[in-house]
Design a protein around this motif. Sequence first.
Motif, PDB file in Angstrom:
ATOM      1  N   SER A  20      -5.594   0.221   4.667  1.00  0.00           N
ATOM      2  CA  SER A  20      -6.761   0.733   3.590  1.00  0.00           C
ATOM      3  C   SER A  20      -6.537   2.346   3.178  1.00  0.00           C
ATOM      4  N   GLU A  67       0.504  -1.425  -0.244  1.00  0.00           N
ATOM      5  CA  GLU A  67      -0.108   0.089   0.326  1.00  0.00           C
ATOM      6  C   GLU A  67       0.813   1.689   0.015  1.00  0.00           C
ATOM      7  N   SER A 103      -1.867  -2.181  -6.131  1.00  0.00           N
ATOM      8  CA  SER A 103      -2.857  -2.285  -4.863  1.00  0.00           C
ATOM      9  C   SER A 103      -3.092  -4.220  -4.946  1.00  0.00           C
ATOM     10  N   TYR A 126      -6.365   5.881  -5.076  1.00  0.00           N
ATOM     11  CA  TYR A 126      -7.793   5.345  -5.734  1.00  0.00           C
ATOM     12  C   TYR A 126      -7.899   6.991  -6.007  1.00  0.00           C
ATOM     13  N   GLU A 154      -4.987   3.326   0.478  1.00  0.00           N
ATOM     14  CA  GLU A 154      -5.214   2.832  -0.327  1.00  0.00           C
ATOM     15  C   GLU A 154      -6.905   3.944  -0.874  1.00  0.00           C
ATOM     16  N   SER A 181      -1.624  -6.108  -2.311  1.00  0.00           N
ATOM     17  CA  SER A 181      -1.959  -6.054  -1.061  1.00  0.00           C
ATOM     18  C   SER A 181      -3.237  -6.797  -0.490  1.00  0.00           C
TER      19      SER A 181
END
Length: 495
Positions: A417, A289, A305, A424, A420, A308
């Motif tokens: 997360s 990540e 990603s 994105y 992440e 991960s």
Amino acid sequence: MNGQYASILIALPLISAFFVPIVKAASKKAIMPFVVLITAAQTGVAAWVFNEVYNTGKPIIVIAGAWKPPVGIDLYIGQFAALFIFITAAVSFLLSVYNLKTIKMEPLDKYAMLFLLLMLGATGMIATGDIFNLFVFMEITSITAYALTAYNKTGEAAEASMKYMILGGIGSSFFLIGVAIIYGSLGTLNMAQIAQLAGSMNATAAQAGLALVIFGLAVEAELFPLNAWAPDAYQAAPHAVTVMFSAFVVKAGLYAAARLLYLMQSVGSWHSVLKLVVIMATLTVLVAEFSALRQRNVKRMIAYSSISQVGFIALALALGTQAGVDAGVFHMVNHAIVKTLLFIAVGYVAVQLGSAEMENFRGLGKRMPVTAFSITIGSIAVIGIPMFNVFWSKLRIILATVDAGYTWAAALVLIASVVEAVYYLRLLHVIWFEGGGERIMESTALGVIMLFLVALIIVIGVYPNYVWNLAQKAGADIFNVSQYIKNVPLMGVGA
């Protein structure tokens, strides 16, 4: 239909790969349509097998040469194998259509042969009931993957392939030494008999053998620290091959690791190996990540990603609980769908605009709206937004991790997360709120494929129970070792 026909799943891609030169001699233009035909047939057989296994609740066991195991070799297609062989075949079919639009570089016949052999290798890893044949299918998968990584014939592709080959060679050596230790201790290579006899194995030998096997499989499963090959290979390989790596090659490695872990759960040192895998999985999530956050190439970013998410799956599978295994399998299915969509869409952008660098995604929402919409849905799903499929499997993994007593691991992957979500959302901002340009004509066939995957993501997100029930049955197939032993007709056991 006789269950022995399930052997077509191995025979069809193997034989077809060696028919490619004959097809080329007849017509070079027929090569890629031939691959479409074979993958469609493979999907049909896989669908039949899936339906048969899930309707009857019984595995299909194919025994080679009529010799019962452990003397003979067997294929064990239980509920996990039936589900993921179908996913492997279906994704391969979609990619064979995708190849018609994206694969232009010669030699097409070599690419087609390797494409079919990669599908064969992953299918064999999932279906085999013999630990040495697992090694054979793993080598088929690895060698074809090395060649496909270098297929684009660039310096970056050659370097990526070399890294993959070196780490793959190390992994294969670890795996083979682990198999030798297990065989030397138990005198068998059949998985059911290994599970039957594992309790009698010396604890130190079992710990060493199992740890070596897991480290060997960690290369294909993309687990830290043996996953350094993956980002380069994902970026350099043809776009369809990248999808194959993420959608089912890594799943085959994860399944093999989980199957062997639970087959040997009666050994005294089992929990120490589980803890090792939990640590590897958590580090995989964190490293991937934070690495993704720094990327300017979108394909490479999504590769990190994907690594991960693999860490999430490995964490769930290593918890040693039924809830963890079920959640891990559920995430496997969701990950296969989402990452197939993202890599297909990003690869298509790279084909149309020359590369997958972030700059090419500016204003993509205006220039390629169907592709941009697909990337948006895939990105939102991966982040774990409610009402999309990945949310449910991530939630179940976190809950299972806490229930298993690994609160620290749950906290760390939740922090990852958040990272992440940052990269994105950055990508989506570039797509929809920066730049502009003229509309680009998008492929109707690829648009249909992408929108089909988008629909799957949304439907599973809104109605997750059907896929969750499939995942629970597939998870029980891994976790319930005593039933696995009963199902396999070992020589001298049962009828």
